[in-house]
Design an enzyme around this catalytic site. Structure first.
Site, PDB file in Angstrom:
ATOM      1  N   CYS A 128       0.830  -1.205   0.000  1.00 35.43           N
ATOM      2  CA  CYS A 128       0.000   0.000   0.000  1.00 35.43           C
ATOM      3  C   CYS A 128       0.868   1.261   0.000  1.00 35.43           C
ATOM      4  CB  CYS A 128      -1.001  -0.031   1.150  1.00 35.43           C
ATOM      5  SG  CYS A 128      -2.349   1.175   0.949  1.00 35.43           S
ATOM      6  N   HIS A 233      -3.905  -4.807   0.438  1.00 34.07           N
ATOM      7  CA  HIS A 233      -3.419  -5.227   1.754  1.00 34.07           C
ATOM      8  C   HIS A 233      -3.534  -6.750   1.878  1.00 34.07           C
ATOM      9  CE1 HIS A 233      -2.663  -1.517   4.094  1.00 34.07           C
ATOM     10  NE2 HIS A 233      -3.522  -0.976   3.236  1.00 34.07           N
ATOM     11  N   GLU A 235      -2.118  -8.693   3.865  1.00 32.69           N
ATOM     12  CA  GLU A 235      -2.096  -9.127   5.269  1.00 32.69           C
ATOM     13  C   GLU A 235      -3.485  -9.119   5.894  1.00 32.69           C
ATOM     14  OE1 GLU A 235      -2.278  -4.753   5.780  1.00 32.69           O
ATOM     15  OE2 GLU A 235      -1.368  -6.114   4.319  1.00 32.69           O
TER      16      GLU A 235
END
Length: 263
Positions: A128, A233, A235
């Site tokens: 990001c 993202h 994660e």
């Protein structure tokens, strides 16, 4: 106490096994360390879900020299998401009015970390904001505010960031494509800035359907370490999604190789 004859023949084997265990204990391999430019639970959990033995190291809050020294202990670097990148750094200072929070310390820290990681041939994964400042570090620039400067045919940021997704297309023949094995799919999204012009060293490896770049990598990777920037993202995504689980496993594989060969 005298051992029965049938056990005497086992003594050499037991002694050999004991010696082997002792010798191995003296050569215990230390856990692999991964540096994060600014640690947060989501990133740590994502990394450890792929490898529970990894130790994560937070660079944020350290003095520059201390943060750069920390990299020498690590086998990889993740530049994480966060605040807007200062437009002054890419020659568009007047766009500052379109930005939200800017952390000047973090900008400086991450630029230093990126350049040192590349110098060290350290595997580098940028997420990001991390993808954006990676582009800036090598001379690229950014769109300071997508709705104002680009349009809203694709929504890149929602109030409910946990349930905000858009379609992604992967560029064939790229490192990213070789990792994820997906021509297209859906990724989460939570950004109002994006890459405008990629740095000369980079090529775009993924696109949103509105034409915005969603990832970068070396345009010529020959002789260079693993480097990947993604706008989404991973994660925060389910690791069964090809744009999440495969990504962290590929990165850690490169980190393991670095830990044994690169240092």
């Amino acid at each position: 106490m005298k051992l029965p004859v049938r056990y005497i023949y086992l003594i050499p084997a037991v002694a050999l096994l004991a010696g082997f265990l002792v010798s191995c204990s003296g050569k215990k391999i230390p856990p692999m360390k991964i540096a994060l430019s600014k640690a947060a639970p989501n990133y740590i959990h994502w990394i450890r879900k792929a490898d529970t033995t990894v130790v994560t190291m937070d660079c944020y809050g350290r003095k520059p020299d201390s943060a750069l020294a920390l990299l020498k202990e690590c086998s990889g670097l993740v530049i994480t998401g966060g605040e807007d990148v200062d437009p002054v750094l890419y020659g568009k200072g007047s766009d500052s009015i379109l930005c939200g929070t800017i952390d000047h310390y973090r900008d400086t820290l991450e630029l230093d970390l990126i350049r040192e990681a590349v110098r060290m041939n350290l595997p580098l994964l940028c997420i990001c904001r991390g993808e954006q400042i990676l582009n800036v570090a090598f001379g690229g620039d950014l769109i300071a505010d997508i709705p104002t400067q680009y349009g809203m045919s694709v929504i890149h940021k929602c109030e409910d960031y946990k349930n905000c997704f858009h379609k992604l297309k992967t560029e064939p023949g790229t490192l990213l494509h070789s990792i994820v094995g997906c021509d297209s799919g859906f990724v989460n999204t939570n950004h109002h800035q994006a890459i405008c012009n990629p740095a000369p060293s980079f090529r775009i490896n993924a696109w949103a359907t509105d034409g915005l770049p969603e990832g970068i990598e070396w345009s010529d990777p020959k002789g260079k370490a693993f480097l990947l920037g993604v706008q989404w993202h991973p994660e925060r995504m389910d690791t069964s999604n090809c744009y999440s689980g495969k990504l962290i496993r590929a990165f850690l594989e490169q980190c393991r190789e670095y830990s044994t060969k690169g240092k």
